[in-house]
Design a protein around this motif. Structure first.
Motif, PDB file in Angstrom:
ATOM      1  N   VAL A 189       0.807  -1.288  -0.084  1.00 41.80           N
ATOM      2  CA  VAL A 189       0.130  -0.036   0.113  1.00 41.80           C
ATOM      3  C   VAL A 189       0.861   1.303  -0.072  1.00 41.80           C
ATOM      4  CG1 VAL A 189      -1.736   1.265   1.278  1.00 41.80           C
ATOM      5  CG2 VAL A 189      -1.812  -1.129   1.138  1.00 41.80           C
ATOM      6  N   THR A 190       0.529   2.181  -0.979  1.00 40.14           N
ATOM      7  CA  THR A 190       1.366   3.370  -0.907  1.00 40.14           C
ATOM      8  C   THR A 190       0.594   4.547  -0.299  1.00 40.14           C
ATOM      9  OG1 THR A 190       1.816   2.958  -3.199  1.00 40.14           O
ATOM     10  CG2 THR A 190       2.082   5.099  -2.583  1.00 40.14           C
ATOM     11  N   VAL A 191       1.056   4.979   0.908  1.00 44.87           N
ATOM     12  CA  VAL A 191       0.586   5.996   1.781  1.00 44.87           C
ATOM     13  C   VAL A 191       0.968   7.447   1.351  1.00 44.87           C
ATOM     14  CG1 VAL A 191       0.473   6.873   4.120  1.00 44.87           C
ATOM     15  CG2 VAL A 191       1.056   4.372   3.410  1.00 44.87           C
ATOM     16  N   LEU A 192      -0.050   7.861   0.295  1.00 48.13           N
ATOM     17  CA  LEU A 192       0.022   9.160  -0.578  1.00 48.13           C
ATOM     18  C   LEU A 192       0.293  10.566   0.471  1.00 48.13           C
ATOM     19  CD1 LEU A 192       0.653  10.484  -3.160  1.00 48.13           C
ATOM     20  CD2 LEU A 192      -1.817  10.737  -3.407  1.00 48.13           C
ATOM     21  N   PRO A 193      -0.722  10.546   1.627  1.00 47.95           N
ATOM     22  CA  PRO A 193      -0.471  11.818   2.185  1.00 47.95           C
ATOM     23  C   PRO A 193       0.867  11.762   3.240  1.00 47.95           C
ATOM     24  CG  PRO A 193      -2.526  10.626   2.818  1.00 47.95           C
ATOM     25  CD  PRO A 193      -1.699   9.736   1.910  1.00 47.95           C
ATOM     26  N   VAL A 194       1.407  10.540   3.419  1.00 43.81           N
ATOM     27  CA  VAL A 194       2.972  11.005   3.960  1.00 43.81           C
ATOM     28  C   VAL A 194       3.757  11.277   3.066  1.00 43.81           C
ATOM     29  CG1 VAL A 194       4.464   9.059   5.004  1.00 43.81           C
ATOM     30  CG2 VAL A 194       2.339   9.107   5.665  1.00 43.81           C
TER      31      VAL A 194
END
Length: 447
Positions: free
Chosen positions: A50-55
């Motif tokens: 999973v790519t955590v875009l906000p981070v």
């Protein structure tokens, strides 16, 4: 107050991105429907999928702020040259001090944090950069400027390996994309140097560097919001690595792959290629503005336009470089980025001013399209030493490039800036050696 609100929103967003069904699984704990171990396995699976875009966006913003502070130094060169009566050699030494401290210390910090990482090291580093900004604004002579840029360099050295580690943990299965988002922030910050010269430093003079303290304060605030997420993610990652060590074959330990001769050769060649690119980048970002003033008769403000086009196009190239690497391969992108710009670089010192603007824009896109890809390539070569790999490619190699800044400054004083710029135009040809790098399949096998 606003930091607490931002922290709550970030945690909620990250929780929502940890995979479908996670929330329902947590509710099922109280009903006895889902074992706790399966939830732990599901959470760890998000580390690699999973790519955590906000981070990624948050750490990219901090990268922009950090590199904007570093960009203040070359942006101040023409101002400091007049106010402190600096020579080209002294300009080279200032750039050397900045790049050596920000670069050579990166592998040291990366090696330390590979063993013991701390989320609160980065805010401390930004505090050092803040002190450096104040130092430049009020420096009475060359030596005080030199000391101030050392503080800025140390702050950057602390941030970069840890920033790359956050990106590594938040990337999921999109390493090239994630690293590009991160590097776009840094390159965008660097590209602001010409604009800062035109709108801040030229009107205000040396005291204008004090505006950099605002950048440092904002970076510290964002990092304090990120720290709890980073701390939790590190704990999950260490637990996952422990499970992998326990399930590995007897006699094969994580980290042994980095001692393989093929890996050593690839890392050595990769660092050399980044070294050559850093020399060329230093020639454009630090000395090309003087070349434009001397050979084309431009003013300080006018000389910033081609420089801004080069750096701004590099921001776009950095992002699309990651996309190209995911599609066409890391090695192919690296070859294209370093060697592909060679014909344009060779032509640049001889062009009429009208053609300088479009050519330097395309050149910036090509040269910096492999910026983030080299970091990802190194991380695949050294999967158990992410901090060290990031420090070597974005740190030590740039430190070696800092030596080039001193050499270029001294050579400009001795032989003339025009001849030096023409010599530097041959540096991108070194990129042809990238053909000798191992294929993507071999590097992924190491990972």
């Amino acid at each position: 107050m606003w930091i607490s609100v931002a922290k709550t929103r970030l945690n909620r967003r990250v929780f929502a991105l940890t995979g479908p069904g996670t929330a329902s699984k947590l509710r099922d704990i109280h009903k006895g429907g889902t074992p706790l171990s399966s939830i732990a396995d599901s959470r760890k699976a998000t580390l690699v999928t999973v790519t955590v875009l906000p981070v990624l966006l948050a750490v990219s913003l901090v990268h922009l702020l950090n590199d904007s502070m570093q960009a203040v130094v070359p942006a101040m060169f023409t101002i400091l040259e007049e106010s402190l009566h600096l020579t080209y050699t002294q300009v080279g030494w200032i750039l050397f001090a900045l790049n050596m401290t920000s670069s050579v210390m990166q592998p040291v910090v990366g090696s330390y944090t590979d063993r013991r990482s701390s989320p609160y090291m980065m805010p401390f580093g930004m505090g050092l950069s803040l002190l450096g900004m104040v130092g430049i604004a009020y420096a009475p002579n060359f030596w005080y400027v030199l000391l101030a840029v050392v503080f800025i360099g140390l702050g950057s050295a602390i941030f970069h390996p840890e920033g790359s580690r956050i990106v590594y943990l938040a990337a999921g299965g999109r390493r090239g994309f994630a690293q590009s988002v991160y590097q776009v922030g840094g390159n965008a910050g660097s590209s602001l140097a010409p604009l800062m010269t035109v709108y801040i430093f030229a009107p205000l003079g040396q005291i204008g560097a004090a505006w950099g303290t605002i950048l440092a304060a904002l970076a510290i605030a964002v990092l304090l919001v990120l720290a709890p997420w980073y701390k939790k993610r590190l704990a999950d990652w260490e637990e996952l690595k422990a499970q992998r060590r326990a399930s590995s074959k007897p006699g094969v330990l994580p980290g042994q792959e980095t001692s393989h001769p093929r890996v050593k050769f690839a890392m050595g060649l990769l660092i050399f290629l980044v070294f050559a690119r850093s020399w060329y980048h230093a020639s454009i970002s630090s000395f090309y503005q003087f070349f434009l003033k001397n050979d084309y008769g431009l003013t300080t403000e006018q000389a910033q336009i081609p420089l801004f086009l080069f750096l701004a196009a590099g921001v776009v190239g950095t992002f699309f470089g990651g996309v190209m690497a995911d599609r066409f391969g890391m090695k192919n992108t690296i070859v294209f980025s370093i060697a592909g710009g060679a014909p344009l670089a060779l032509a640049l010192p001889y062009l009429p001013l009208f053609w300088v603007y479009p050519l330097i824009t395309v050149l910036g896109f090509i040269i910096l399209s492999g910026f983030s890809v080299t970091v990802v390539y190194a991380q695949f070569l050294m999967p158990s030493k992410v901090g060290m790999a990031s420090g070597l490619t974005t740190g030590l190699a740039f430190g070696m490039g800092a030596i080039g800044a001193v050499a270029l400054g001294k050579a400009s004083d001795l032989f003339g800036l025009t001849d030096v710029m023409r010599f530097c135009s041959f540096l991108p040809l070194v990129g042809l050696l990238a053909i000798l790098l191992p294929s993507d399949r071999e590097t992924r096998k190491a990972s």
